[in-house]
Scaffold this motif. Structure first.
Motif, PDB file in Angstrom:
ATOM      1  N   ASN A  81       1.206  -1.393   0.196  1.00  0.00           N
ATOM      2  CA  ASN A  81       0.094  -0.007  -0.066  1.00  0.00           C
ATOM      3  C   ASN A  81       1.544   1.484  -0.278  1.00  0.00           C
ATOM      4  O   ASN A  81       1.741   1.890  -0.942  1.00  0.00           O
ATOM      5  CB  ASN A  81      -0.785   0.303   0.974  1.00  0.00           C
ATOM      6  N   ASN A 102      -4.079  -2.240  -2.269  1.00  0.00           N
ATOM      7  CA  ASN A 102      -4.989  -2.843  -1.907  1.00  0.00           C
ATOM      8  C   ASN A 102      -6.358  -1.936  -2.842  1.00  0.00           C
ATOM      9  O   ASN A 102      -6.095  -0.793  -3.588  1.00  0.00           O
ATOM     10  CB  ASN A 102      -6.163  -2.827  -0.585  1.00  0.00           C
ATOM     11  N   GLN A 104      -9.058  -0.840  -1.586  1.00  0.00           N
ATOM     12  CA  GLN A 104      -9.566   0.133  -1.439  1.00  0.00           C
ATOM     13  C   GLN A 104      -8.391   2.091  -1.289  1.00  0.00           C
ATOM     14  O   GLN A 104      -9.103   2.350  -1.621  1.00  0.00           O
ATOM     15  CB  GLN A 104      -9.966  -0.134   0.007  1.00  0.00           C
ATOM     16  N   SER A 192      -5.395 -10.971   4.730  1.00  0.00           N
ATOM     17  CA  SER A 192      -4.903  -8.768   4.343  1.00  0.00           C
ATOM     18  C   SER A 192      -3.818  -9.172   3.274  1.00  0.00           C
ATOM     19  O   SER A 192      -3.370 -10.052   2.509  1.00  0.00           O
ATOM     20  CB  SER A 192      -3.911  -8.829   5.470  1.00  0.00           C
ATOM     21  N   SER A 193      -3.511  -7.798   2.565  1.00  0.00           N
ATOM     22  CA  SER A 193      -2.204  -8.250   1.686  1.00  0.00           C
ATOM     23  C   SER A 193      -1.555  -8.469   2.415  1.00  0.00           C
ATOM     24  O   SER A 193      -0.722  -8.664   1.782  1.00  0.00           O
ATOM     25  CB  SER A 193      -1.918  -6.448   0.978  1.00  0.00           C
ATOM     26  N   GLY A 194      -1.262  -8.410   3.309  1.00  0.00           N
ATOM     27  CA  GLY A 194       0.882  -9.489   3.774  1.00  0.00           C
ATOM     28  C   GLY A 194       0.261 -10.551   3.460  1.00  0.00           C
ATOM     29  O   GLY A 194       1.589 -11.149   2.914  1.00  0.00           O
ATOM     30  N   PHE A 213       6.181  -9.213  10.329  1.00  0.00           N
ATOM     31  CA  PHE A 213       4.371  -9.659  10.439  1.00  0.00           C
ATOM     32  C   PHE A 213       4.032 -10.831  11.020  1.00  0.00           C
ATOM     33  O   PHE A 213       3.345 -10.473  12.505  1.00  0.00           O
ATOM     34  CB  PHE A 213       4.502 -10.559   9.192  1.00  0.00           C
ATOM     35  N   CYS A 223      -0.053   1.803  14.192  1.00  0.00           N
ATOM     36  CA  CYS A 223      -0.423   1.295  13.605  1.00  0.00           C
ATOM     37  C   CYS A 223       1.115   0.938  12.301  1.00  0.00           C
ATOM     38  O   CYS A 223       1.139  -0.675  12.294  1.00  0.00           O
ATOM     39  CB  CYS A 223      -2.044   1.801  12.468  1.00  0.00           C
ATOM     40  N   HIS A 224       1.565   1.429  11.714  1.00  0.00           N
ATOM     41  CA  HIS A 224       2.399   2.137  10.985  1.00  0.00           C
ATOM     42  C   HIS A 224       3.543   2.328  11.301  1.00  0.00           C
ATOM     43  O   HIS A 224       3.424   3.081  12.112  1.00  0.00           O
ATOM     44  CB  HIS A 224       1.673   2.750   9.785  1.00  0.00           C
ATOM     45  N   CYS A 234      -5.320  -3.642  13.899  1.00  0.00           N
ATOM     46  CA  CYS A 234      -3.462  -3.437  13.089  1.00  0.00           C
ATOM     47  C   CYS A 234      -2.677  -4.877  12.446  1.00  0.00           C
ATOM     48  O   CYS A 234      -2.693  -5.300  11.663  1.00  0.00           O
ATOM     49  CB  CYS A 234      -2.957  -2.155  12.800  1.00  0.00           C
ATOM     50  N   THR A 235      -2.515  -4.996  14.266  1.00  0.00           N
ATOM     51  CA  THR A 235      -1.572  -6.045  14.610  1.00  0.00           C
ATOM     52  C   THR A 235      -2.189  -7.811  14.526  1.00  0.00           C
ATOM     53  O   THR A 235      -1.865  -8.640  14.134  1.00  0.00           O
ATOM     54  CB  THR A 235      -0.614  -6.235  15.693  1.00  0.00           C
ATOM     55  N   LYS A 246      -1.457 -15.313  11.088  1.00  0.00           N
ATOM     56  CA  LYS A 246      -0.248 -15.296  11.969  1.00  0.00           C
ATOM     57  C   LYS A 246       0.252 -16.580  12.082  1.00  0.00           C
ATOM     58  O   LYS A 246       1.598 -16.777  12.020  1.00  0.00           O
ATOM     59  CB  LYS A 246       0.309 -14.256  12.451  1.00  0.00           C
TER      60      LYS A 246
END
Ligand code: NCC
Length: 276
Positions: A81, A102, A104, A192-194, A213, A223-224, A234-235, A246
């Motif tokens: 992203n 993504n 969005q 998720s994108s991850g 990750f 978050c970031h 977020c995690t 995960k």
């Protein structure tokens, strides 16, 4: 159900998830109009055979990690992203080979996406949440976000930059495997994108190191790494089944727990090195 061994799990992923990009022969993209927009070369042809690859999550725990040089030592680096490198090189490196975005981001922040130089480096791949195991036609009529216009606008402005659309089948093939290997019922939302990015790199590379990750000792509610925004979701995940993603990645890790703790680093084999 019996718990699969790491090797069995890797084989299930290798054989059960078909990582592919929308191609000019995929109906309804097999029109002369779409042929003008879709990249001519396949992703494989564009990147060639990759050795050591890195996937860099956008987690706040990358902050002060000083992982930049290690990340940049890989042959290829995948980011997500709007995750920036400028100003954060020490912690996340500066190389960007692939950026997975993504739908969005591309629609809601369309102007920024079209303008920000951040997106002009490397290969772009976009994905959009599709209805559960929907046919491409159904998804095409009703994408989660109507990103096709933004995609075309971007392609006209940057015709030389490879920009792929991820085939939406992959997300539910992967979700099925996550569900099958989890004890609880998972909400039917795409991964998720991850995790999509991890699978993309396992397809292209000999070996994949994933950073933050699985959180290290630096785990934080931030978050970031590039924003002052706190949210545990977020995690842990809210919309995406992130916690289950995960857990799955943890099970196929070939690295050490020490590497997770200190570097937030997981080491996964490329699928061509998985023998079933
Ligand atoms: O936040 P996002 O994800 O862009 O992060 C990319 C991937 O990094 C992993 N991650 C991130 C933060 C964190 N603390 N821990 C992590 O493990 C996740 O694997 C995540 O997928 C997405 O998956 O596309 C997502 O996108 C954002 C947002 O749309 C984009 O950043 C664009 O602005 C979503 N956030 C919101 O919708 C508010 C997020 O839910 C998923």
């Amino acid at each position: 159900t019996v718990k699969l061994s790491p090797e069995q799990l890797l084989c299930q992923l290798r054989d059960g998830v078909n990582v592919s990009m929308i191609h000019g022969s995929d109906s309804p993209f097999n029109t002369s109009e779409w042929l003008r927009y879709l990249p001519e070369k396949s992703l494989n042809e564009t990147v060639g055979r990759l050795g050591h690859c890195a996937v860099v999550s956008s987690a706040g725990s990358l902050k002060s990690s000083r992982l930049g040089p290690e990340i940049d030592s890989h042959d290829a680096v995948l980011r997500f992203n709007g995750a920036p490198v400028k100003g954060f090189q020490e912690d996340v490196g500066q190389k960007t080979t692939i950026r997975l975005v993504n739908s969005q981001l591309v629609t809601v922040e369309q102007q920024q996406f079209l303008r920000d130089a951040l997106y002009n480096t490397g290969i772009l791949i976009i994905w959009d949440p599709a209805p559960y195991h929907a046919e491409i036609h159904e998804w095409y009529r009703k994408p989660d976000y109507k990103f096709f216009e933004a995609y075309k606008l971007y392609r006209v402005r940057h015709p030389e930059q490879p920009f792929y659309i991820l085939n939406p089948k992959m997300q539910w093939q992967l979700w099925d495997i996550i569900q099958e290997n989890s004890l609880e019922h998972i909400q039917p939302n795409p991964p998720s994108s991850g995790t999509l990015g991890i699978l993309i790199m396992m397809t292209l590379c000999d070996e994949v190191d994933v950073y933050e990750f699985l959180p290290s000792k630096r785990q934080t509610d931030i978050c970031h790494y590039y924003q002052k925004f706190h949210d545990r979701a977020c995690t842990m995940g809210a919309y995406h089944p992130l916690l289950f993603e995960k857990n799955l990645v943890k099970r196929i890790n070939r690295g050490t727990d020490e590497d997770i703790y200190t570097h937030g680093k997981v080491t996964l084999p490329g699928f061509r090195n998985v023998h079933c």
